[in-house]
Structures are given as structure tokens and as C-alpha cells.
Design a protein around this motif. Structure first.
Motif, PDB file in Angstrom:
ATOM      1  N   ALA A  30     -16.235 -15.008 -26.658  1.00  0.00           N
ATOM      2  CA  ALA A  30     -17.189 -14.266 -25.863  1.00  0.00           C
ATOM      3  C   ALA A  30     -16.544 -12.699 -25.793  1.00  0.00           C
ATOM      4  O   ALA A  30     -15.575 -12.558 -25.495  1.00  0.00           O
ATOM      5  N   LYS A  43     -20.786 -12.239 -24.077  1.00  0.00           N
ATOM      6  CA  LYS A  43     -21.525 -13.218 -25.018  1.00  0.00           C
ATOM      7  C   LYS A  43     -20.848 -13.426 -26.443  1.00  0.00           C
ATOM      8  O   LYS A  43     -20.144 -12.781 -26.621  1.00  0.00           O
ATOM      9  N   PHE A  47     -23.868 -13.584 -31.071  1.00  0.00           N
ATOM     10  CA  PHE A  47     -25.063 -13.166 -30.354  1.00  0.00           C
ATOM     11  C   PHE A  47     -25.507 -11.741 -30.375  1.00  0.00           C
ATOM     12  O   PHE A  47     -26.306 -11.204 -30.393  1.00  0.00           O
ATOM     13  N   TRP A  48     -24.368 -10.854 -30.102  1.00  0.00           N
ATOM     14  CA  TRP A  48     -24.476  -9.385 -30.327  1.00  0.00           C
ATOM     15  C   TRP A  48     -24.981  -9.003 -31.751  1.00  0.00           C
ATOM     16  O   TRP A  48     -25.670  -8.096 -31.901  1.00  0.00           O
TER      17      TRP A  48
END
Length: 104
Positions: A30, A43, A47-48
Motif C-alpha cells: 500500500a 492503495k 491500483f495506482w
């Protein structure tokens, strides 16, 4: 030849899905994202990265489809139609003529 292109497309699509799934599974740490004023919750790195690619893809599609260009053209058309209506009614002044000449 058409069949070869179809199967090549399918194989490349499956390869991209496989690589994306592996990337998502291996990059689970994360990470918070900060834009100076705005800070987003932590996140996973995957995801990014996926979100940035998706955002870029959507922006590219919008620009490629010409929505922004069409909006500007429609705005210009409305302005020119108003000018034409004013010309037909005899409401044009010298200042309007000079502005029209500069824009052209």
C-alpha cells in the motif's frame, strides 16, 4: 490472413491479461498518493498504475474522438450565426468588423 489476425489478437489479449494479473498480484504494497494539496488513502501500487493507465486511456479516447474540438467548433458556429443574424439586421458596427478580421 484474417483468421491469423484474429488469433494473434486473442493471444496478445490473453498475454496482456496474464501480465496484468501477475503485476497486480506481485505489487500489493500500500502506497499513499499525494498531489500537494490533496492526499489520497494508501492503495496497492498496482491500483495506482492501473488507474493511471485507465485514466490516460479514457482521456486519449475523448481527445481522439474529437469531443473537445467539436465543442469549440460548435461554439464558434453559434458565435458566427449570431454575427450573421446581426449583419442581416444591420446591427454591425466597425468594432465588430475589426474583431472578426482579427479572429480570421
Amino acid at each position: 490472413m484474417e483468421r491469423f489476425k484474429y488469433w494473434l489478437f486473442i493471444v496478445l489479449l490473453l498475454l496482456i491479461i496474464l501480465i496484468s494479473a501477475g503485476f497486480s498480484l506481485w505489487n500489493t504494497q500500500a502506497v499513499p498518493l499525494s498531489f500537494g494539496i490533496v492526499s489520497l488513502d494508501p492503495k496497492p501500487v498496482s491500483f495506482w498504475v492501473v488507474a493511471s493507465f485507465a485514466t490516460g486511456g479514457v482521456c486519449g479516447l475523448l481527445l481522439g474522438a474529437g469531443f473537445i474540438r467539436d465543442y469549440k467548433l460548435k461554439k464558434r458556429i453559434r458565435k458566427l450565426e449570431k454575427e450573421l443574424a446581426n449583419i442581416r439586421l444591420g446591427k454591425v458596427s466597425r468594432a465588430d468588423d475589426k474583431e472578426s478580421a482579427k479572429e480570421s
